[in-house]
Design an enzyme around this catalytic site. Structure first.
Site, PDB file in Angstrom:
ATOM      1  N   ARG A 231     -37.398  -5.632  59.328  1.00  0.00           N
ATOM      2  CA  ARG A 231     -38.136  -4.510  58.763  1.00  0.00           C
ATOM      3  C   ARG A 231     -38.345  -3.493  59.879  1.00  0.00           C
ATOM      4  O   ARG A 231     -38.496  -3.871  61.052  1.00  0.00           O
ATOM      5  CB  ARG A 231     -39.504  -4.970  58.240  1.00  0.00           C
ATOM      6  CG  ARG A 231     -39.463  -5.739  56.931  1.00  0.00           C
ATOM      7  CD  ARG A 231     -39.119  -4.830  55.741  1.00  0.00           C
ATOM      8  NE  ARG A 231     -39.146  -5.553  54.468  1.00  0.00           N
ATOM      9  CZ  ARG A 231     -38.061  -5.961  53.812  1.00  0.00           C
ATOM     10  NH1 ARG A 231     -36.862  -5.744  54.313  1.00  0.00           N
ATOM     11  NH2 ARG A 231     -38.183  -6.588  52.652  1.00  0.00           N
TER      12      ARG A 231
ATOM     13  N   GLU B  67     -38.624   4.739  54.826  1.00  0.00           N
ATOM     14  CA  GLU B  67     -37.379   4.737  54.055  1.00  0.00           C
ATOM     15  C   GLU B  67     -37.641   5.433  52.724  1.00  0.00           C
ATOM     16  O   GLU B  67     -38.673   5.156  52.110  1.00  0.00           O
ATOM     17  CB  GLU B  67     -36.909   3.309  53.789  1.00  0.00           C
ATOM     18  CG  GLU B  67     -36.460   2.592  55.046  1.00  0.00           C
ATOM     19  CD  GLU B  67     -35.988   1.159  54.780  1.00  0.00           C
ATOM     20  OE1 GLU B  67     -35.740   0.817  53.607  1.00  0.00           O
ATOM     21  OE2 GLU B  67     -35.901   0.389  55.731  1.00  0.00           O
TER      22      GLU B  67
ATOM     23  N   HIS C 254     -30.406   0.613  54.683  1.00  0.00           N
ATOM     24  CA  HIS C 254     -31.005  -0.616  54.132  1.00  0.00           C
ATOM     25  C   HIS C 254     -30.100  -1.259  53.063  1.00  0.00           C
ATOM     26  O   HIS C 254     -30.519  -1.449  51.911  1.00  0.00           O
ATOM     27  CB  HIS C 254     -32.413  -0.333  53.549  1.00  0.00           C
ATOM     28  CG  HIS C 254     -33.254  -1.587  53.447  1.00  0.00           C
ATOM     29  ND1 HIS C 254     -34.616  -1.595  53.580  1.00  0.00           N
ATOM     30  CD2 HIS C 254     -32.903  -2.881  53.227  1.00  0.00           C
ATOM     31  CE1 HIS C 254     -35.080  -2.837  53.438  1.00  0.00           C
ATOM     32  NE2 HIS C 254     -34.053  -3.629  53.226  1.00  0.00           N
TER      33      HIS C 254
END
Lengths: 329, 329
Positions: free
Chosen positions: A241, A270, A289
């Site tokens: 993360r 994000e 991601h």
């Protein structure tokens, strides 16, 4: 059992269909588990959820949704299975109906995630971050890299993704130093250390891979001080993360040319906004991601994990993917 | 034997030193070969070459040099060992002194080159060429890739690099279709076809890897017509020689968005001049002809190959690395 599957209408690529369910049930049946005796409902709308949740005993849900779905009257609900592995964005867990336990999708990302980490380690060994910068500048500059064998990687987190990545790295001859809370040895690691011994390992590493969940214990784990301990030319990979890393300190180190490069798949925030310095930091390779998800196999793997856990749970055993709310993974 | 080693003064990173020689001789001695009974001279200048070549029985030379070193009176010379694998740039071979045979460095590039190919295959599966273009445009766009298992790769050339790359690809679950002149089966390939059957394989491939030497038979092998046979979204990797590929047709296909991407290490010409369209072709990842060379191990591997060949030759056997002047590899 009555099982409700709630899809995310904003993420059609990962929509679980009746056909997905039937195929998973057939696999479970074929392997001696019986997945066919359940009543299944599938929805993507709030109305569909409301119509089904009152009688549902288990909910399979796309993770970003689940906090918004509750509170809702769900007296029969015993299981909430989220199709993500890291559930940090669902904390605090006060939305979870009483009497229900939370399962995550740990394991669904191992094969794809480990290959992404291997790709990132190869890219760092081949000096691809620098070569990509040369390409943008139309600059032909020989930069020789090295083979993986003998290079040293610190793998922070030995969950499903980290362990699978450690196995690939070891298979290619890398010296893998694992790092996890328990410091329990691992067959693919030359040594496993606890996080408080990380400072001793970082100066010797060619690369550090962050593959751990985001918890109070891992937030800002690779901070400015620890980034400063990395040797010149070392590389950083993050598939955990964004907040496990001090992103700004990493950008500073890359901008100063202190590190060889970084390959990051996760960020704060994000999506990364267009004006963010990440986009233009030199020797930084960014992916949006996507490192650990393969749409072609994701639903099948997720449902297989759910059904394997369901079988354990119905046999009175602890579900392997039960999420520890206090620990955070 | 009298052995002269000629280094390239323009390539100091690959300079073979007395220490390199002694270490290689010790390894040969340790493994039952005797590398210590030779007289060694080492030079990087024309004067050093002229002083040594008159009595040298074997010459170890950086490849780009060797055409310029001759003609020179070398009556004792029996062996010219070049530290490159592909010797296409040394043709025609009329410079080779009569009575001397030419050896190449095939095998020195296998480990590093195969890892580069694996990296390229992972980058294509992860859609890195498109994601890199997004990064340059500061554009966050989810693009999901897939794991390698089950993907289909056509490996053109099964020499040392191609065979090692096929082994890695197969180990990661890829379906490898080999392609070589002889069409002889290979343990890491599901099937091996001759070049004239390539047209049947290209439409089904997820990726094509060019790992063959440049010869009259392979020049322009992946031409515009064959690039047109590739399915939409397929990828191309080139670690052989630039002229094996119609570079312009590949750029056209990439610019049109027909292909998923390309990862190229070799070009026509090299260095690629700043104004060349290659630099700005979308979804093209370029590296500056460095894929197969690891300076940390290159000289050691090269001298080990030379000494193993020397042992065979002195025993009256054919040197495994003897270059076939007619065939071109």
């Amino acid at each position: 059992m009555r099982i409700h599957i709630q899809n995310d209408p904003d993420d059609p690529l990962f929509e679980i269909t009746q056909a997905d369910w039937q195929a998973a049930a057939a696999r479970a049946h074929g392997s001696g588990l019986d997945g066919s005796r359940h009543d299944i409902s599938i929805a993507a709308s709030a109305a569909g959820f409301a119509a089904a949740i009152g009688e549902a005993e288990a909910l399979v849900s796309a993770s970003p949704l689940v906090r918004r779905l509750f509170p809702a009257p769900a007296p029969a609900l015993r299981i909430v299975f989220c199709t993500s592995a890291g559930l940090d964005r669902l904390a605090p867990f006060d939305w979870l109906p009483e009497g229900a336990e939370l399962w995550n999708n740990s394991g669904a990302h191992a094969a794809k995630g480990a290959e992404y980490v291997l790709m990132a380690l190869l890219m760092l060994a081949c000096r691809m971050p620098e070569i990509a910068a040369d390409q943008r500048a139309r600059h032909w500059q020989k930069r020789y890299g090295s083979a993986l064998a003998g290079r040293r990687v610190v793998m922070v987190g030995l969950g499903r993704i980290g362990a699978a990545a450690a196995a690939l790295a070891a298979r290619h001859g890398m010296v893998v130093i694992g790092c996890r809370a328990s410091a329990t040895p691992h067959p693919d690691c030359a040594r496993v250390v606890a996080p408080d011994a990380l400072d001793d390992e970082l100066p010797r590493a060619d690369a550090v891979v962050l593959a751990c969940p985001l918890t109070d214990a891992t937030r800002n784990l690779l901070d400015a001080r620890r980034i400063g301990l990395l040797r010149a030319g070392a590389g950083v990979v993050n598939v955990g993360r964004g907040a496990v890393l001090d992103q700004d300190a990493l950008c500073d180190a890359l901008a100063a040319g202190r590190l060889g490069g970084a390959v990051l798949d996760v960020f704060v925030p994000e999506p990364v906004p267009p004006e963010h310095r990440l986009w233009t930091t030199p020797n930084l390779v960014m992916t949006p991601h996507v490192s650990c998800d393969d749409p072609a196999s994701y639903n099948a793997i997720s449902l297989d994990i759910f059904l394997a856990n369901l079988r354990a749970w119905r046999a009175g055993e602890a579900a392997p993917n039960r999420f520890d709310l206090a620990r955070g993974y």
